[in-house]
Design an enzyme around this catalytic site. Structure first.
Site, PDB file in Angstrom:
ATOM      1  N   ARG A   1       3.699   4.161  -4.583  1.00  0.00           N
ATOM      2  CA  ARG A   1       4.761   3.559  -5.411  1.00  0.00           C
ATOM      3  C   ARG A   1       4.271   3.285  -6.828  1.00  0.00           C
ATOM      4  NH1 ARG A   1       5.762   1.281   0.134  1.00  0.00           N
ATOM      5  NH2 ARG A   1       3.711   0.456  -0.309  1.00  0.00           N
TER       6      ARG A   1
ATOM      7  N   GLU B   1      -3.733  -5.537   3.987  1.00  0.00           N
ATOM      8  CA  GLU B   1      -3.060  -6.576   4.762  1.00  0.00           C
ATOM      9  C   GLU B   1      -2.832  -6.054   6.191  1.00  0.00           C
ATOM     10  OE1 GLU B   1       0.782  -7.589   3.237  1.00  0.00           O
ATOM     11  OE2 GLU B   1       0.975  -9.340   4.520  1.00  0.00           O
TER      12      GLU B   1
HETATM   13  P1  AMP Z   1      -3.222  -5.548  -0.794  1.00  0.00           P
HETATM   14  O1  AMP Z   1      -4.332  -4.551  -0.934  1.00  0.00           O
HETATM   15  O2  AMP Z   1      -3.394  -6.438   0.423  1.00  0.00           O
HETATM   16  O3  AMP Z   1      -3.013  -6.348  -2.057  1.00  0.00           O
HETATM   17  O4  AMP Z   1      -1.907  -4.737  -0.483  1.00  0.00           O
HETATM   18  C1  AMP Z   1      -1.240  -4.076  -1.497  1.00  0.00           C
HETATM   19  C2  AMP Z   1      -0.820  -2.679  -1.120  1.00  0.00           C
HETATM   20  O5  AMP Z   1      -0.254  -2.617   0.186  1.00  0.00           O
HETATM   21  C3  AMP Z   1       0.225  -2.189  -2.074  1.00  0.00           C
HETATM   22  O6  AMP Z   1       0.030  -0.800  -2.320  1.00  0.00           O
HETATM   23  C4  AMP Z   1       1.522  -2.459  -1.357  1.00  0.00           C
HETATM   24  O7  AMP Z   1       2.459  -1.448  -1.603  1.00  0.00           O
HETATM   25  C5  AMP Z   1       1.161  -2.507   0.127  1.00  0.00           C
HETATM   26  N1  AMP Z   1       1.693  -3.718   0.781  1.00  0.00           N
HETATM   27  C6  AMP Z   1       0.967  -4.757   1.270  1.00  0.00           C
HETATM   28  N2  AMP Z   1       1.745  -5.702   1.834  1.00  0.00           N
HETATM   29  C7  AMP Z   1       3.016  -5.263   1.656  1.00  0.00           C
HETATM   30  C8  AMP Z   1       4.302  -5.814   1.993  1.00  0.00           C
HETATM   31  N3  AMP Z   1       4.422  -7.006   2.622  1.00  0.00           N
HETATM   32  N4  AMP Z   1       5.398  -5.108   1.649  1.00  0.00           N
HETATM   33  C9  AMP Z   1       5.293  -3.913   1.023  1.00  0.00           C
HETATM   34  N5  AMP Z   1       4.111  -3.342   0.690  1.00  0.00           N
HETATM   35  C10 AMP Z   1       2.981  -3.997   0.995  1.00  0.00           C
END
Ligand code: AMP
Length: 176
Positions: free
Chosen positions: A59, A96
């Site tokens: 995205r 996550e």
């Molecule tokens: P993080 O590395 O934990 O900050 O996660 C960020 C990445 O995971 C981004 O590329 C987001 O698009 C995706 N992502 C993580 N959690 C979500 C969520 N609750 N909804 C949509 N995309 C998420």
């Protein structure tokens, strides 16, 4: 701002139970909300001496390419492992939900670059921190990061701000 928040759809329990997935495809399919998103990012970073825009797969590609054309700057992709055809450097990190490895072309940046890193959402900050690390390993500087959505409970934004890097977020959701 409200236009942006209202255009994001939430899908409970995707891709696994307990995750509230914040779906920006509904923002991308809403031209006024999409345009406002790009305007807010560009207006914030215009005149801040950026040299390149980095988008994180997938995205971040959509957002980053619009911003790069509007600011007339080169677009550089950070991709999941195994997708980039030339020589790469890589970083692995916890998501996550799950684990991931991302890569950048080894000739994409140099010590003259000040970059903006763009993705749709910051959760734990793992993806952004790994991206920052790739940029620094190529001796470039990170001027800042932009995300449409912050999930403040997961503290990702704070981790980046604590590194002395400016972070722009356009809206936030409570919870995961
Ligand atoms: P993080 O590395 O934990 O900050 O996660 C960020 C990445 O995971 C981004 O590329 C987001 O698009 C995706 N992502 C993580 N959690 C979500 C969520 N609750 N909804 C949509 N995309 C998420």
């Amino acid at each position: 701002m409200n236009k942006i928040l209202k255009s994001i759809r939430t899908i409970p329990d995707f891709p696994k139970k307990g995750i509230m997935f914040r779906d920006v495809t509904t923002l991308f399919s809403n031209p006024p909300a999409f345009q406002e998103t790009i305007n807010e990012i560009c207006n914030y970073w215009r005149n801040k001496s950026l040299t390149k825009i980095i988008g994180i797969e997938a995205r971040g590609f959509i957002l980053g390419s619009c911003v790069s054309l509007e600011l007339n700057l080169p677009f550089i992709p950070i991709r999941k492992k195994g997708k980039l055809p030339y020589t790469t450097i890589e970083e692995s990190y916890e998501l996550e939900y799950g684990k991931a490895t991302i890569e950048i072309h080894s000739d994409a940046l140099n010590s003259n670059d000040n970059v903006l890193i763009i993705d749709d959402l910051i959760a734990t900050g793992g993806t952004a921190l790994a991206s920052i690390s790739l940029v620094k390993r190529l001796e470039a500087s990170v001027s800042g990061c932009s995300f449409i959505i912050d999930l403040p409970i997961l503290d990702g934004k704070k981790k980046i701000v604590d590194l002395g890097i400016e972070v722009q977020t356009l809206c936030e959701f409570s919870g995961h």
